[in-house]
Design a protein around this motif. Structure first.
Motif, mmCIF file in Angstrom:
data_model
loop_
_atom_site.group_PDB
_atom_site.id
_atom_site.type_symbol
_atom_site.label_atom_id
_atom_site.label_comp_id
_atom_site.label_asym_id
_atom_site.label_seq_id
_atom_site.Cartn_x
_atom_site.Cartn_y
_atom_site.Cartn_z
ATOM 1 N N ASP A 17 0.832 -1.206 0.000
ATOM 2 C CA ASP A 17 0.000 0.000 0.000
ATOM 3 C C ASP A 17 0.871 1.262 0.000
ATOM 4 O O ASP A 17 0.579 2.230 -0.704
ATOM 5 C CB ASP A 17 -0.938 0.022 1.211
ATOM 6 C CG ASP A 17 -2.043 -1.020 1.121
ATOM 7 O OD1 ASP A 17 -2.281 -1.585 0.035
ATOM 8 O OD2 ASP A 17 -2.680 -1.271 2.181
ATOM 9 N N ALA A 18 1.937 1.243 0.807
ATOM 10 C CA ALA A 18 2.834 2.397 0.878
ATOM 11 C C ALA A 18 3.493 2.649 -0.478
ATOM 12 O O ALA A 18 3.602 3.800 -0.922
ATOM 13 C CB ALA A 18 3.877 2.195 1.964
ATOM 14 N N ARG A 19 3.936 1.599 -1.138
ATOM 15 C CA ARG A 19 4.525 1.748 -2.479
ATOM 16 C C ARG A 19 3.483 2.290 -3.458
ATOM 17 O O ARG A 19 3.772 3.167 -4.261
ATOM 18 C CB ARG A 19 5.042 0.411 -2.989
ATOM 19 C CG ARG A 19 6.376 0.014 -2.437
ATOM 20 C CD ARG A 19 7.503 0.812 -3.076
ATOM 21 N NE ARG A 19 8.762 0.206 -2.715
ATOM 22 C CZ ARG A 19 9.790 0.873 -2.241
ATOM 23 N NH1 ARG A 19 9.713 2.171 -2.057
ATOM 24 N NH2 ARG A 19 10.893 0.257 -1.934
ATOM 25 N N ALA A 20 2.264 1.756 -3.373
ATOM 26 C CA ALA A 20 1.202 2.137 -4.318
ATOM 27 C C ALA A 20 0.836 3.618 -4.224
ATOM 28 O O ALA A 20 0.473 4.225 -5.232
ATOM 29 C CB ALA A 20 -0.033 1.272 -4.095
ATOM 30 N N VAL A 21 0.952 4.183 -3.031
ATOM 31 C CA VAL A 21 0.602 5.606 -2.891
ATOM 32 C C VAL A 21 1.809 6.522 -3.070
ATOM 33 O O VAL A 21 1.697 7.730 -2.906
ATOM 34 C CB VAL A 21 -0.117 5.911 -1.547
ATOM 35 C CG1 VAL A 21 -1.426 5.145 -1.463
ATOM 36 C CG2 VAL A 21 0.776 5.640 -0.360
ATOM 37 N N GLY A 22 2.968 5.935 -3.397
ATOM 38 C CA GLY A 22 4.097 6.761 -3.782
ATOM 39 C C GLY A 22 5.254 6.887 -2.813
ATOM 40 O O GLY A 22 6.178 7.656 -3.078
ATOM 41 N N PHE A 23 5.244 6.173 -1.709
ATOM 42 C CA PHE A 23 6.418 6.231 -0.838
ATOM 43 C C PHE A 23 7.611 5.672 -1.595
ATOM 44 O O PHE A 23 7.567 4.571 -2.123
ATOM 45 C CB PHE A 23 6.194 5.429 0.449
ATOM 46 C CG PHE A 23 5.344 6.136 1.459
ATOM 47 C CD1 PHE A 23 5.920 6.930 2.433
ATOM 48 C CD2 PHE A 23 3.959 6.007 1.437
ATOM 49 C CE1 PHE A 23 5.138 7.595 3.359
ATOM 50 C CE2 PHE A 23 3.168 6.663 2.353
ATOM 51 C CZ PHE A 23 3.752 7.461 3.317
#
Length: 114
Positions: A17-23
């Motif tokens: 989820d963190a990767r998906a939102v751009g972290f």
């Protein structure tokens, strides 16, 4: 056992989820030397986590903190933790496994991706 409020599957989902939102930079912390954990189980955990693609891994040996349920269980003899020789083996295993997958050590027991 440790009183964590998440499972491994939930941690992986949160990572994704963190990767998906751009972290762009994500750190993952893992504890070894858990009661009942074998070196083979630790190796399997390491093989799995490097596939996630995190930017930094911090690997820590379990520290028993007074006034915790785990501390009470260990000091009463209900469960045991690996001895120092196994703990040192887990450190070496962590370093070796992550290096093989092109993850370099940053400092003592904390490893970061290149």
């Amino acid at each position: 056992m440790l009183g964590r409020i998440h499972t491994a599957a939930e941690a992986y989902a949160s990572f994704n989820d963190a990767r998906a939102v751009g972290f762009e930079s994500i750190n993952l912390d893992f504890i070894f030397g858990l009661p009942g954990q074998t070196v083979a189980q630790w190796e399997e955990t390491l093989r799995e986590i490097v596939t996630w693609g995190a930017d930094h891994f911090a690997l820590y040996s379990l520290i028993l903190e007074e006034r915790t349920p785990l501390y009470a269980q260990v000091t009463s003899g209900r469960i045991s933790v690996p001895d120092d020789d196994v703990d040192r083996c887990d450190v070496r295993t962590g370093n070796r496994t992550l290096r093989r997958r092109r993850v370099r050590p940053v400092r003592d027991q904390q490893l970061g991706a290149r």
